[in-house]
Motif scaffolding. Sequence first.
Motif, PDB file in Angstrom:
ATOM      1  N   PHE A  20     -37.665  28.570  30.925  1.00  0.00           N
ATOM      2  CA  PHE A  20     -38.896  28.796  31.687  1.00  0.00           C
ATOM      3  C   PHE A  20     -39.673  29.979  31.118  1.00  0.00           C
ATOM      4  O   PHE A  20     -40.899  29.891  30.929  1.00  0.00           O
ATOM      5  CB  PHE A  20     -38.571  29.047  33.159  1.00  0.00           C
ATOM      6  CG  PHE A  20     -39.792  29.276  34.006  1.00  0.00           C
ATOM      7  CD1 PHE A  20     -40.510  28.208  34.530  1.00  0.00           C
ATOM      8  CD2 PHE A  20     -40.245  30.561  34.271  1.00  0.00           C
ATOM      9  CE1 PHE A  20     -41.654  28.410  35.299  1.00  0.00           C
ATOM     10  CE2 PHE A  20     -41.372  30.784  35.029  1.00  0.00           C
ATOM     11  CZ  PHE A  20     -42.080  29.709  35.549  1.00  0.00           C
ATOM     12  N   LEU A  21     -38.989  31.071  30.827  1.00  0.00           N
ATOM     13  CA  LEU A  21     -39.677  32.251  30.315  1.00  0.00           C
ATOM     14  C   LEU A  21     -40.229  32.015  28.906  1.00  0.00           C
ATOM     15  O   LEU A  21     -41.319  32.492  28.570  1.00  0.00           O
ATOM     16  CB  LEU A  21     -38.731  33.446  30.320  1.00  0.00           C
ATOM     17  CG  LEU A  21     -38.363  33.977  31.716  1.00  0.00           C
ATOM     18  CD1 LEU A  21     -37.258  35.014  31.615  1.00  0.00           C
ATOM     19  CD2 LEU A  21     -39.589  34.555  32.407  1.00  0.00           C
ATOM     20  N   VAL A 134     -27.001  17.798  30.444  1.00  0.00           N
ATOM     21  CA  VAL A 134     -27.828  18.731  31.217  1.00  0.00           C
ATOM     22  C   VAL A 134     -29.003  19.267  30.399  1.00  0.00           C
ATOM     23  O   VAL A 134     -29.847  19.988  30.923  1.00  0.00           O
ATOM     24  CB  VAL A 134     -26.996  19.928  31.743  1.00  0.00           C
ATOM     25  CG1 VAL A 134     -25.935  19.477  32.733  1.00  0.00           C
ATOM     26  CG2 VAL A 134     -26.369  20.717  30.594  1.00  0.00           C
ATOM     27  N   ILE A 135     -29.097  18.920  29.108  1.00  0.00           N
ATOM     28  CA  ILE A 135     -30.075  19.548  28.226  1.00  0.00           C
ATOM     29  C   ILE A 135     -31.504  19.130  28.544  1.00  0.00           C
ATOM     30  O   ILE A 135     -32.439  19.936  28.456  1.00  0.00           O
ATOM     31  CB  ILE A 135     -29.743  19.217  26.748  1.00  0.00           C
ATOM     32  CG1 ILE A 135     -28.509  20.006  26.316  1.00  0.00           C
ATOM     33  CG2 ILE A 135     -30.906  19.540  25.834  1.00  0.00           C
ATOM     34  CD1 ILE A 135     -28.091  19.740  24.894  1.00  0.00           C
ATOM     35  N   SER A 136     -31.722  17.882  28.897  1.00  0.00           N
ATOM     36  CA  SER A 136     -33.078  17.374  29.077  1.00  0.00           C
ATOM     37  C   SER A 136     -33.858  18.193  30.105  1.00  0.00           C
ATOM     38  O   SER A 136     -35.035  18.521  29.899  1.00  0.00           O
ATOM     39  CB  SER A 136     -33.032  15.903  29.514  1.00  0.00           C
ATOM     40  OG  SER A 136     -34.332  15.381  29.638  1.00  0.00           O
ATOM     41  N   ALA A 137     -33.216  18.554  31.198  1.00  0.00           N
ATOM     42  CA  ALA A 137     -33.898  19.316  32.247  1.00  0.00           C
ATOM     43  C   ALA A 137     -34.334  20.687  31.750  1.00  0.00           C
ATOM     44  O   ALA A 137     -35.348  21.232  32.215  1.00  0.00           O
ATOM     45  CB  ALA A 137     -32.995  19.467  33.468  1.00  0.00           C
ATOM     46  N   PHE A 138     -33.596  21.267  30.805  1.00  0.00           N
ATOM     47  CA  PHE A 138     -34.004  22.548  30.249  1.00  0.00           C
ATOM     48  C   PHE A 138     -35.381  22.436  29.589  1.00  0.00           C
ATOM     49  O   PHE A 138     -36.243  23.300  29.759  1.00  0.00           O
ATOM     50  CB  PHE A 138     -32.989  23.045  29.208  1.00  0.00           C
ATOM     51  CG  PHE A 138     -31.632  23.355  29.783  1.00  0.00           C
ATOM     52  CD1 PHE A 138     -31.487  23.896  31.043  1.00  0.00           C
ATOM     53  CD2 PHE A 138     -30.489  23.116  29.039  1.00  0.00           C
ATOM     54  CE1 PHE A 138     -30.236  24.191  31.571  1.00  0.00           C
ATOM     55  CE2 PHE A 138     -29.233  23.410  29.541  1.00  0.00           C
ATOM     56  CZ  PHE A 138     -29.104  23.942  30.815  1.00  0.00           C
ATOM     57  N   LEU A 144     -42.705  23.400  32.374  1.00  0.00           N
ATOM     58  CA  LEU A 144     -43.169  24.024  33.607  1.00  0.00           C
ATOM     59  C   LEU A 144     -43.553  25.484  33.360  1.00  0.00           C
ATOM     60  O   LEU A 144     -44.545  25.981  33.919  1.00  0.00           O
ATOM     61  CB  LEU A 144     -42.076  23.951  34.680  1.00  0.00           C
ATOM     62  CG  LEU A 144     -41.727  22.556  35.208  1.00  0.00           C
ATOM     63  CD1 LEU A 144     -40.618  22.656  36.247  1.00  0.00           C
ATOM     64  CD2 LEU A 144     -42.960  21.887  35.812  1.00  0.00           C
ATOM     65  N   GLY A 145     -42.784  26.171  32.523  1.00  0.00           N
ATOM     66  CA  GLY A 145     -43.130  27.539  32.171  1.00  0.00           C
ATOM     67  C   GLY A 145     -44.461  27.621  31.457  1.00  0.00           C
ATOM     68  O   GLY A 145     -45.271  28.525  31.720  1.00  0.00           O
ATOM     69  N   GLY A 146     -44.711  26.668  30.549  1.00  0.00           N
ATOM     70  CA  GLY A 146     -45.999  26.639  29.855  1.00  0.00           C
ATOM     71  C   GLY A 146     -47.150  26.407  30.815  1.00  0.00           C
ATOM     72  O   GLY A 146     -48.207  27.045  30.708  1.00  0.00           O
ATOM     73  N   GLY A 150     -50.375  28.926  31.666  1.00  0.00           N
ATOM     74  CA  GLY A 150     -51.778  28.528  31.686  1.00  0.00           C
ATOM     75  C   GLY A 150     -52.428  28.776  33.029  1.00  0.00           C
ATOM     76  O   GLY A 150     -53.574  29.245  33.114  1.00  0.00           O
ATOM     77  N   GLY A 151     -51.687  28.484  34.108  1.00  0.00           N
ATOM     78  CA  GLY A 151     -52.229  28.694  35.445  1.00  0.00           C
ATOM     79  C   GLY A 151     -52.475  30.164  35.746  1.00  0.00           C
ATOM     80  O   GLY A 151     -53.509  30.532  36.321  1.00  0.00           O
TER      81      GLY A 151
END
Length: 435
Positions: A20-21, A134-138, A144-146, A150-151
Motif C-alpha cells: 500500500f505504501l 496470497v500474493i495477488s491481493a498484495f 489501492l495505494g496508488g 492520486g486522491g
Amino acid sequence: MNKTAIVARRARVGVFGFFFLAGLVMGLWAAGLPSLNDRLDLGPALLGRVLLLISAGALASMLLAGRLVDRWGSRRLCWIAGPLSGVALLGPALAPSAWVLMVLAVVFGMGLGVMEIAMNAHSVEVERCYGRPVISAFHGTWSLGGAAGGGITSLVLQAGLDAQGLLVVAAIVVPFLYLPAARLLLPDAYTRPAPQHAAEGVYADGSADGDAGKPAEGAAGGSGGGSLKWGLIALLGVAAFAGHLSEGAAIDWAALHARMVLETDPALAPLAYTIFSIAMTTVRLLGDPIRARLGSVLTIRLAGVLATAGYVLVLVSPLLGDPLRVVCAWTGWALAGVGLATVVPVLFSAVGAAGGRVGRALAMVTAFGYTGLLLGPAVLGFVAEAASLPVALFIPAVLAAVVTAAGSPAIRALLALPAATSSPETSPAPASVHD
C-alpha cells in the motif's frame, strides 16, 4: 494455532502495508507530475526523459537488489528500501532545475527498483510460509495505494495547497509509516535458506554459492536447491514482458482509443481506462482463491486467453455502430483487465514455489516485465503514428496470447523442480493458514 501460522498472519499484514505504501508513493509522484511540469517548465520532451531515467534507474537497481535479497534476506532489505523509497521523493520535490531533476530521477528510480524486488521477494516467502495463494491481493493493495496517492493530491490541490509541499511532507512521513509494517515481516529464520542447502546449485548468471550442484535429472530448466537456468528464466521473462506491455498499452492507450478511434465524448473517453483499472484491481484483490482452486498453470492459461479476447473485442469495436461500439470496447478492456491481473502474481508465486533463493531469479523476471512496461507506450506510439492506433493495438493483442504460450510451460517446468530442502530452523513448513 502454531507459531508458524501466527508469524505468517503477522507478516501478511506487514506486506499489505508495504504494498500500500509503495503504491501511495507512486500515486503521489504520478499525480504531482503536472505541478512538477509547471514549476520547472519541462515540456513533453524533457518530461519524457525524466520518466525514462526513472525507469532506467529502477531497472539497473533491480538486478543488484536481487543479489542483496539472496545475501541479506528480503526482510532486511525491506527495512532499508521502504523508508529510503519514501525519502527519495525529496529529489523530485526539491529539484531546482530540469537537469538536476534528471539526475535525481535516476536516484528516485533506483529506490523504487530496490523496493519492488524487496517487497515482492518477501511476498513470495510469505506465501510459501502461509501455505496457500496470497500474493495477488498484495498487488491489488498496491493499486489501492496508488489511487489513495492520486486522491490525496487532488484534495490538496483543490484546497489551494502546493503539490511540491505535499511531496516534501510525504517524504518525511512515509518512511515512518513503513516502520510498523516492517516490524511484522517474517524473521530472517523463515526467509533465508540454510547455508548448506543454499550452496546446492548455480545461479542463472553462472555464479555459485559454495560447491555447485548438478541439475536434478528430469527437472526441466533448473537445478537442485531452487536455482534456475537461463532458459527457464527467459521463458518466465517473456511472459512477464508480454503481460506488462499489454498492461501498459491499456493504461496509456485505452482512453485515447475511445476518443480517437471510437470518437466518444471527451467526458466518456477516460472511462475506458477506468473500467480496465477497476477490473484489474478487483481481480487482484479477489484472485488468490481463484488460483488456489484452478492452479497456477490453468490460471496463467486463462489469463492470456481472457486478455487476448479482450483486445480482440477492442479491435473489432470500430466495426460496430453506436452505441454497441463503445459497449464492445468497454467489455474488451474489462476482459483484458481481468486476464492481465493475475499474470504477475502467478509468475512470482511460481518462482517462489521452486524453492531456494528467489532474489536473483525474481529480479530478472521483474526486469523483463518492466522493460515491456517501459518500451510498450513508445513502440505503440511509433506504430500508431506510422499506421494507425488499431494497427498498433494488434501488438498487445498478440502479446496477450504470448502470456499463455510462454507462461504455461514455464510454470509447469518450475513446479516440476525439486524445491530446496528445508530444515525446521531455517525454512519452516507451510502454515496452511486459513482466514
